[in-house]
Write an enzyme that holds these catalytic residues in place. Structure first.
Site, mmCIF file in Angstrom:
data_model
loop_
_atom_site.group_PDB
_atom_site.id
_atom_site.type_symbol
_atom_site.label_atom_id
_atom_site.label_comp_id
_atom_site.label_asym_id
_atom_site.label_seq_id
_atom_site.Cartn_x
_atom_site.Cartn_y
_atom_site.Cartn_z
ATOM 1 N N ARG A 1 0.821 -1.291 0.017
ATOM 2 C CA ARG A 1 0.165 -0.138 0.024
ATOM 3 C C ARG A 1 0.716 1.379 -0.109
ATOM 4 O O ARG A 1 0.414 2.198 -0.611
ATOM 5 C CB ARG A 1 -0.814 -0.049 1.171
ATOM 6 C CG ARG A 1 -2.113 -1.176 1.238
ATOM 7 C CD ARG A 1 -2.975 -0.646 2.538
ATOM 8 N NE ARG A 1 -4.028 -1.674 2.582
ATOM 9 C CZ ARG A 1 -4.206 -2.402 3.289
ATOM 10 N NH1 ARG A 1 -3.855 -2.101 4.792
ATOM 11 N NH2 ARG A 1 -5.047 -3.320 3.512
ATOM 12 N N CYS B 1 -9.191 -1.799 6.315
ATOM 13 C CA CYS B 1 -10.664 -1.731 6.445
ATOM 14 C C CYS B 1 -11.280 -0.318 7.522
ATOM 15 O O CYS B 1 -12.512 0.026 7.456
ATOM 16 C CB CYS B 1 -11.486 -2.826 7.127
ATOM 17 S SG CYS B 1 -10.279 -3.726 8.287
ATOM 18 N N SER C 1 -15.128 -9.698 12.148
ATOM 19 C CA SER C 1 -14.828 -10.178 11.032
ATOM 20 C C SER C 1 -13.691 -9.481 10.492
ATOM 21 O O SER C 1 -13.002 -10.047 9.500
ATOM 22 C CB SER C 1 -15.947 -9.934 10.039
ATOM 23 O OG SER C 1 -16.396 -8.663 9.953
ATOM 24 N N ARG D 1 -11.182 -3.538 19.360
ATOM 25 C CA ARG D 1 -11.983 -4.964 18.940
ATOM 26 C C ARG D 1 -12.967 -5.095 19.719
ATOM 27 O O ARG D 1 -13.006 -4.975 21.037
ATOM 28 C CB ARG D 1 -11.289 -6.035 18.779
ATOM 29 C CG ARG D 1 -11.949 -7.249 18.068
ATOM 30 C CD ARG D 1 -11.911 -7.090 16.728
ATOM 31 N NE ARG D 1 -10.571 -7.224 15.923
ATOM 32 C CZ ARG D 1 -9.941 -7.081 14.778
ATOM 33 N NH1 ARG D 1 -11.130 -6.373 13.909
ATOM 34 N NH2 ARG D 1 -8.971 -7.345 14.392
ATOM 35 N N HIS E 1 -17.000 -1.311 10.987
ATOM 36 C CA HIS E 1 -16.110 -0.917 11.715
ATOM 37 C C HIS E 1 -16.710 0.586 11.979
ATOM 38 O O HIS E 1 -17.019 1.409 11.292
ATOM 39 C CB HIS E 1 -14.788 -0.610 11.069
ATOM 40 C CG HIS E 1 -13.899 -2.093 11.071
ATOM 41 N ND1 HIS E 1 -14.457 -3.049 11.682
ATOM 42 C CD2 HIS E 1 -12.814 -2.206 10.424
ATOM 43 C CE1 HIS E 1 -13.526 -3.924 11.306
ATOM 44 N NE2 HIS E 1 -12.572 -3.372 10.646
ATOM 45 N N ASN F 1 -16.580 -3.592 6.933
ATOM 46 C CA ASN F 1 -15.170 -3.765 6.887
ATOM 47 C C ASN F 1 -14.868 -4.851 5.702
ATOM 48 O O ASN F 1 -13.848 -4.677 5.026
ATOM 49 C CB ASN F 1 -14.787 -4.026 8.150
ATOM 50 C CG ASN F 1 -15.539 -5.398 8.764
ATOM 51 O OD1 ASN F 1 -16.641 -5.120 9.039
ATOM 52 N ND2 ASN F 1 -14.723 -6.499 8.839
HETATM 53 P P1 NAP Z 1 -8.549 -15.019 6.423
HETATM 54 O O1 NAP Z 1 -9.896 -15.372 6.693
HETATM 55 O O2 NAP Z 1 -7.270 -15.593 7.518
HETATM 56 O O3 NAP Z 1 -7.924 -15.602 5.057
HETATM 57 C C1 NAP Z 1 -6.657 -15.551 4.561
HETATM 58 C C2 NAP Z 1 -6.583 -16.344 3.284
HETATM 59 O O4 NAP Z 1 -5.209 -16.601 2.904
HETATM 60 C C3 NAP Z 1 -7.067 -17.542 3.167
HETATM 61 O O5 NAP Z 1 -7.875 -18.013 1.919
HETATM 62 C C4 NAP Z 1 -5.861 -18.548 3.286
HETATM 63 O O6 NAP Z 1 -6.068 -20.007 2.458
HETATM 64 C C5 NAP Z 1 -4.985 -17.834 2.503
HETATM 65 N N1 NAP Z 1 -3.551 -18.142 2.957
HETATM 66 C C6 NAP Z 1 -2.740 -18.266 3.907
HETATM 67 N N2 NAP Z 1 -1.467 -18.846 3.928
HETATM 68 C C7 NAP Z 1 -1.404 -19.114 2.536
HETATM 69 C C8 NAP Z 1 -0.371 -19.507 1.871
HETATM 70 N N3 NAP Z 1 0.855 -19.791 2.486
HETATM 71 N N4 NAP Z 1 -0.237 -19.634 0.627
HETATM 72 C C9 NAP Z 1 -1.451 -18.969 0.015
HETATM 73 N N5 NAP Z 1 -2.849 -18.689 0.474
HETATM 74 C C10 NAP Z 1 -2.648 -18.487 1.899
HETATM 75 O O7 NAP Z 1 -8.082 -13.403 6.186
HETATM 76 P P2 NAP Z 1 -9.089 -12.081 5.777
HETATM 77 O O8 NAP Z 1 -9.695 -11.406 6.920
HETATM 78 O O9 NAP Z 1 -9.795 -12.669 4.583
HETATM 79 O O10 NAP Z 1 -7.907 -11.318 5.135
HETATM 80 C C11 NAP Z 1 -7.416 -11.569 4.084
HETATM 81 C C12 NAP Z 1 -6.525 -10.189 3.772
HETATM 82 O O11 NAP Z 1 -7.051 -9.140 3.511
HETATM 83 C C13 NAP Z 1 -5.564 -9.684 4.909
HETATM 84 O O12 NAP Z 1 -4.324 -9.382 4.272
HETATM 85 C C14 NAP Z 1 -6.112 -8.827 5.660
HETATM 86 O O13 NAP Z 1 -5.316 -8.000 6.387
HETATM 87 C C15 NAP Z 1 -6.864 -8.024 4.436
HETATM 88 N N6 NAP Z 1 -8.163 -7.236 4.820
HETATM 89 C C16 NAP Z 1 -8.938 -8.050 5.560
HETATM 90 C C17 NAP Z 1 -10.409 -7.235 6.000
HETATM 91 C C18 NAP Z 1 -11.347 -7.727 6.844
HETATM 92 O O14 NAP Z 1 -12.361 -7.025 7.226
HETATM 93 N N7 NAP Z 1 -11.460 -9.039 7.275
HETATM 94 C C19 NAP Z 1 -10.330 -5.826 5.526
HETATM 95 C C20 NAP Z 1 -9.275 -5.549 4.929
HETATM 96 C C21 NAP Z 1 -8.464 -6.093 4.366
HETATM 97 P P3 NAP Z 1 -6.510 -21.313 3.421
HETATM 98 O O15 NAP Z 1 -7.698 -21.063 3.805
HETATM 99 O O16 NAP Z 1 -6.044 -22.475 2.478
HETATM 100 O O17 NAP Z 1 -5.405 -21.289 4.605
#
Ligand code: NAP
Length: 348
Positions: free
Chosen positions: A109, A148, A177, A234, A241, A326
């Site tokens: 970013r 987010c 979430s 949190r 959020h 978010n």
């Molecule tokens: P999450 O639910 O923990 O999902 C993470 C994803 O990454 C899963 O699909 C996981 O696959 C994959 N992953 C983990 N290790 C990996 C590897 N070694 N190789 C390939 N894939 C891998 O997280 P999330 O909340 O969706 O967030 C995802 C990203 O978006 C993060 O960078 C977070 O900071 C950002 N983000 C999140 C939000 C939010 O509100 N949640 C908002 C803005 C930005 P598996 O299922 O196979 O482990």
């Protein structure tokens, strides 16, 4: 007719699932490829992921086999919801191979040739892409959307720049979430408030906001000079959020003019009528007890930021409350809007 094939990196996660839900009926983009970790690779999506959303999992996605997160068979346009511990390396590998990666992760970013986009606020920052390929040695490109909580703050502040925005203090109340799945253990969050969010959440809000609100000149972003201080917490909320915000303005207007600045705020997505653009990106709610995550986070498909409780601040000029979804406006919906803008600008 959806005609542009897209891939999703991190498809099994919270953000990845939101991509699948939001793209299910998209007029331009069709989910064609899914990638995740070794844990999921080779399994049908419905076997690899516990579907967490109220929307129905589309049948064609449920049966798709999850790939390793490596380029090769993936389409040119990739959305990324990868865990930030792996996003840096994997997204660069895709960009090097010629893919356009529209990322949610924090890794790129703040790189000076990577646009950090909220299309209503800084659509012109897409011009940074011109210099990115040469700087990074990539055939493809990476563009990002903000953290987010940052997106809620930056959208609420954008229309206030005209009043001489000098300083901002925000305390957030962030949904579970936002921590992915399974995220915060229920024992820690139920009936509780945790006054710390890891991963540099406060620093992200303080630095990203200045880049987003900054101006483009000579192919570079000049950060907005606003001084920012963030405290993040949190809370036991599922989605949405909330931020309690105070702003110092060098030319404070009347409260009516502040509200009019939010209500009349529009950007390129509205002018171009992009499919994911909310008709009114910021909505001011006059009720004394709004906005609330349960009632307001899903407004206009989760793409609208709601603001309320505007009142004079004894320390700064004004204080108010702002709220956004978010995983939609703060993640998957934001990335899809970025890709829609790129498509209309002929950059895909
Ligand atoms: P999450 O639910 O923990 O999902 C993470 C994803 O990454 C899963 O699909 C996981 O696959 C994959 N992953 C983990 N290790 C990996 C590897 N070694 N190789 C390939 N894939 C891998 O997280 P999330 O909340 O969706 O967030 C995802 C990203 O978006 C993060 O960078 C977070 O900071 C950002 N983000 C999140 C939000 C939010 O509100 N949640 C908002 C803005 C930005 P598996 O299922 O196979 O482990």
């Amino acid at each position: 007719m959806a005609s542009i094939p897209v891939g999703i990196l991190g498809a099994t996660g919270m953000v990845g699932q939101q991509f699948i839900a939001l793209l299910a009926d998209h007029p331009w983009f069709k989910v064609d490829w899914l990638g995740a970790s070794q844990r999921s690779e080779g399994k049908a999506f419905s076997e690899a992921a516990a579907w967490r959303l109220p929307n129905r999992l589309p049948d064609d996605v449920a049966t798709k086999i999850v790939n390793a997160a490596t380029p090769g068979s993936a389409p040119k346009l990739m959305f990324s919801g990868l865990d930030s511990s792996v996003a840096g390396e994997i997204e660069a590998e895709f960009a090097k191979a010629g893919h356009i990666v529209v990322s949610n992760s924090r890794n790129y970013r703040m790189v000076d040739t990577v646009p950090l986009m909220i299309p209503e606020v800084n659509a012109e920052h897409l011009a940074l892409l011109d210099a990115q390929g040469a700087q990074q040695g990539w055939k493809g490109r990476i563009i990002t959307n903000p953290n987010c909580a940052t997106v809620v703050l930056a959208m609420a502040l954008a229309p206030l720049r005209q009043f001489g925005l000098e300083s901002t203090i925000i305390t957030t109340l962030q949904a579970i979430s936002g921590a992915g799945y399974p995220g915060v253990p229920s024992w820690d969050i139920l009936g509780n408030v945790i006054p710390h969010i890891g991963g540099g959440e406060e620093e992200k809000i303080e630095t990203e906001t200045r880049k987003i609100l900054g101006s483009l000149g000579h192919g570079k972003i000049e950060n907005h000079p606003v001084k920012l201080s963030a405290t993040t917490t949190r809370v036991p909320v599922q989605n949405g959020h909330t931020g309690s915000i105070s702003v110092g303005l060098s030319e404070p207007p009347t409260a009516e003019a502040m509200i009019e600045a939010w209500q009349s705020f529009r950007g390129r997505p509205q002018q171009m009528d992009l499919p994911s653009a909310p008709p009114q990106p910021i909505v001011y709610l006059h009720e004394a007890n709004r906005p609330q995550p349960l009632l307001d986070a899903n407004r206009d498909g989760g793409m609208t930021v709601t603001v309320g409780r505007l009142r004079p601040c004894p320390l700064f000029s004004y204080k108010f409350v702002a709220l956004g979804h978010n995983t939609i406006r703060g993640a998957a919906g934001a990335a899809i809007l970025n890709a829609e803008l790129m498509h209309r600008e002929g950059l895909l």
